[in-house]
Design an enzyme around this catalytic site. Structure first.
Site, PDB file in Angstrom:
ATOM      1  N   LYS A  13      64.872  31.281  47.910  1.00 31.66           N
ATOM      2  CA  LYS A  13      65.432  32.366  47.089  1.00 31.66           C
ATOM      3  C   LYS A  13      66.435  33.187  47.894  1.00 31.66           C
ATOM      4  O   LYS A  13      67.528  33.473  47.436  1.00 31.66           O
ATOM      5  CB  LYS A  13      64.321  33.321  46.597  1.00 31.66           C
ATOM      6  CG  LYS A  13      63.248  32.677  45.769  1.00 31.66           C
ATOM      7  CD  LYS A  13      62.260  33.710  45.210  1.00 31.66           C
ATOM      8  CE  LYS A  13      61.490  34.480  46.260  1.00 31.66           C
ATOM      9  NZ  LYS A  13      60.555  33.674  47.059  1.00 31.66           N
ATOM     10  N   ARG A  88      56.650  40.619  41.532  1.00 29.87           N
ATOM     11  CA  ARG A  88      55.737  39.683  42.174  1.00 29.87           C
ATOM     12  C   ARG A  88      54.445  39.533  41.360  1.00 29.87           C
ATOM     13  O   ARG A  88      53.589  38.754  41.722  1.00 29.87           O
ATOM     14  CB  ARG A  88      55.376  40.272  43.496  1.00 29.87           C
ATOM     15  CG  ARG A  88      55.515  39.663  44.851  1.00 29.87           C
ATOM     16  CD  ARG A  88      56.276  38.514  45.200  1.00 29.87           C
ATOM     17  NE  ARG A  88      56.031  38.111  46.552  1.00 29.87           N
ATOM     18  CZ  ARG A  88      56.906  38.218  47.543  1.00 29.87           C
ATOM     19  NH1 ARG A  88      58.105  38.696  47.340  1.00 29.87           N
ATOM     20  NH2 ARG A  88      56.593  37.785  48.737  1.00 29.87           N
ATOM     21  N   ARG A 127      60.880  28.281  59.930  1.00 30.69           N
ATOM     22  CA  ARG A 127      61.899  29.276  59.582  1.00 30.69           C
ATOM     23  C   ARG A 127      62.023  30.336  60.681  1.00 30.69           C
ATOM     24  O   ARG A 127      61.037  30.804  61.231  1.00 30.69           O
ATOM     25  CB  ARG A 127      61.525  29.952  58.256  1.00 30.69           C
ATOM     26  CG  ARG A 127      62.503  31.043  57.841  1.00 30.69           C
ATOM     27  CD  ARG A 127      62.353  31.419  56.406  1.00 30.69           C
ATOM     28  NE  ARG A 127      61.220  32.292  56.153  1.00 30.69           N
ATOM     29  CZ  ARG A 127      60.963  32.835  54.971  1.00 30.69           C
ATOM     30  NH1 ARG A 127      61.726  32.563  53.926  1.00 30.69           N
ATOM     31  NH2 ARG A 127      59.923  33.613  54.809  1.00 30.69           N
ATOM     32  N   ARG A 154      58.913  35.336  61.853  1.00 27.65           N
ATOM     33  CA  ARG A 154      58.152  36.412  61.227  1.00 27.65           C
ATOM     34  C   ARG A 154      56.664  36.160  61.424  1.00 27.65           C
ATOM     35  O   ARG A 154      56.219  35.017  61.338  1.00 27.65           O
ATOM     36  CB  ARG A 154      58.452  36.434  59.721  1.00 27.65           C
ATOM     37  CG  ARG A 154      59.737  37.141  59.380  1.00 27.65           C
ATOM     38  CD  ARG A 154      60.147  36.944  57.938  1.00 27.65           C
ATOM     39  NE  ARG A 154      59.081  37.085  56.952  1.00 27.65           N
ATOM     40  CZ  ARG A 154      59.263  36.948  55.648  1.00 27.65           C
ATOM     41  NH1 ARG A 154      60.466  36.674  55.160  1.00 27.65           N
ATOM     42  NH2 ARG A 154      58.267  37.078  54.802  1.00 27.65           N
ATOM     43  N   ARG A 165      49.754  33.362  51.796  1.00 30.15           N
ATOM     44  CA  ARG A 165      50.888  33.794  50.963  1.00 30.15           C
ATOM     45  C   ARG A 165      51.068  32.855  49.777  1.00 30.15           C
ATOM     46  O   ARG A 165      51.409  33.289  48.676  1.00 30.15           O
ATOM     47  CB  ARG A 165      52.164  33.866  51.805  1.00 30.15           C
ATOM     48  CG  ARG A 165      52.107  34.979  52.840  1.00 30.15           C
ATOM     49  CD  ARG A 165      53.238  34.865  53.830  1.00 30.15           C
ATOM     50  NE  ARG A 165      54.525  35.105  53.244  1.00 30.15           N
ATOM     51  CZ  ARG A 165      55.673  34.623  53.741  1.00 30.15           C
ATOM     52  NH1 ARG A 165      55.659  33.875  54.825  1.00 30.15           N
ATOM     53  NH2 ARG A 165      56.808  34.903  53.160  1.00 30.15           N
TER      54      ARG A 165
HETATM   55  P1  AMP Z   1      59.035  38.155  51.284  1.00 31.72           P
HETATM   56  O1  AMP Z   1      60.044  38.383  52.355  1.00 31.72           O
HETATM   57  O2  AMP Z   1      59.621  38.314  49.893  1.00 31.72           O
HETATM   58  O3  AMP Z   1      58.299  36.850  51.444  1.00 31.72           O
HETATM   59  O4  AMP Z   1      57.944  39.318  51.406  1.00 31.72           O
HETATM   60  C1  AMP Z   1      57.162  39.483  52.575  1.00 31.72           C
HETATM   61  C2  AMP Z   1      55.915  40.288  52.244  1.00 31.72           C
HETATM   62  O5  AMP Z   1      56.286  41.588  51.761  1.00 31.72           O
HETATM   63  C3  AMP Z   1      55.035  39.698  51.143  1.00 31.72           C
HETATM   64  O6  AMP Z   1      54.138  38.702  51.633  1.00 31.72           O
HETATM   65  C4  AMP Z   1      54.310  40.948  50.647  1.00 31.72           C
HETATM   66  O7  AMP Z   1      53.287  41.338  51.551  1.00 31.72           O
HETATM   67  C5  AMP Z   1      55.405  41.995  50.712  1.00 31.72           C
HETATM   68  N1  AMP Z   1      56.186  42.063  49.455  1.00 31.72           N
HETATM   69  C6  AMP Z   1      57.466  41.695  49.242  1.00 31.72           C
HETATM   70  N2  AMP Z   1      57.837  41.919  47.973  1.00 31.72           N
HETATM   71  C7  AMP Z   1      56.748  42.447  47.357  1.00 31.72           C
HETATM   72  C8  AMP Z   1      56.482  42.882  46.034  1.00 31.72           C
HETATM   73  N3  AMP Z   1      57.407  42.807  45.056  1.00 31.72           N
HETATM   74  N4  AMP Z   1      55.242  43.371  45.763  1.00 31.72           N
HETATM   75  C9  AMP Z   1      54.296  43.461  46.717  1.00 31.72           C
HETATM   76  N5  AMP Z   1      54.463  43.049  47.976  1.00 31.72           N
HETATM   77  C10 AMP Z   1      55.689  42.544  48.308  1.00 31.72           C
END
Ligand code: AMP
Length: 208
Positions: A13, A88, A127, A154, A165
């Protein structure tokens, strides 16, 4: 262009969003990037969010929703935006609908970047992410090609958190595919192909 990107973590994404932003100059609203910036700045929000992120869980809705509302109100989002990583879960999608209604904005599409879980696990463990600008690449790239920052893995891309996740995605986020199909705006692209091939289809699906 006002779109929501759906797909498991690691589906690509963010990569597709980066390409759309470069070509069309719309705002990239990534809740993951916003939360990582808050963690890095050690703000109150960052301290609250970190334990959930480290555990591969979703950060509580009220913390994330306020961030997105504020970001949607900024000037650069008026030209258009790509929501990446938000909503989410269904509660976030409902709040987003009502917020956009108040702003007189209709979403053009919810685009699902579809990739099988086996591929995701491999992708996420290799990654690397730029500490400064969030650019992503595969292991072996030590300096960010975009800003020269340091590339790192990360914490939540380490194998012990990746499976959590993915489980969180299946339980809480995957139902949004049906949600947006019900709204008649779901589009789907096969993300298990080279980035540029996926991008050609993304543009065509979005009518760009
Ligand atoms: P991402 O970079 O989108 O994979 O997000 C990393 C982490 O941030 C996720 O595993 C969640 O812990 C948190 N996170 C990101 N976006 C959201 C969201 N919309 N709602 C809740 N937690 C989020």
């Amino acid at each position: 262009m006002k779109i929501v990107l759906l797909g498991a973590p690691g589906a690509g994404k963010g990569t597709q969003a980066q390409k759309l932003v470069e070509e069309f100059g719309v705002a990239h609203i990534s809740t993951g990037d916003l939360l990582r910036a808050a963690v890095k700045a050690q703000s109150k929000l960052g301290k609250q969010a970190k334990e959930y992120m480290d555990a591969g869980k979703l950060v509580p809705d009220e913390l994330v929703i306020d961030l997105v509302k504020e970001r949607l109100g900024q000037d650069d989002a008026k030209k258009g935006f790509i929501l990446d990583g938000f909503p989410r879960n269904t509660a976030q999608a409902v709040v987003l609908d009502s917020e956009l209604k108040d702003m007189n904005i209709d979403l053009d599409a919810a685009l699902l970047v579809d990739v099988k879980p086996e591929v995701i696990i491999k992708r996420l463990s290799s990654r690397r992410t730029c500490r400064d600008c969030g650019y992503t690449a595969t292991a072996g790239v030590d300096t960010c090609p975009r800003c020269g920052g340091e590339m790192y893995q990360r914490d939540d891309d380490k194998p012990e958190t990746v499976q959590k996740r993915l489980d969180t995605y299946e339980q809480q986020t995957a139902p949004l595919v049906e949600y947006y199909a019900g709204h008649g705006i779901l589009k789907k692209v096969d993300g298990d192909r080279p980035v540029d091939e996926v991008y050609v289809d993304v543009k065509s699906l979005l009518g760009l």
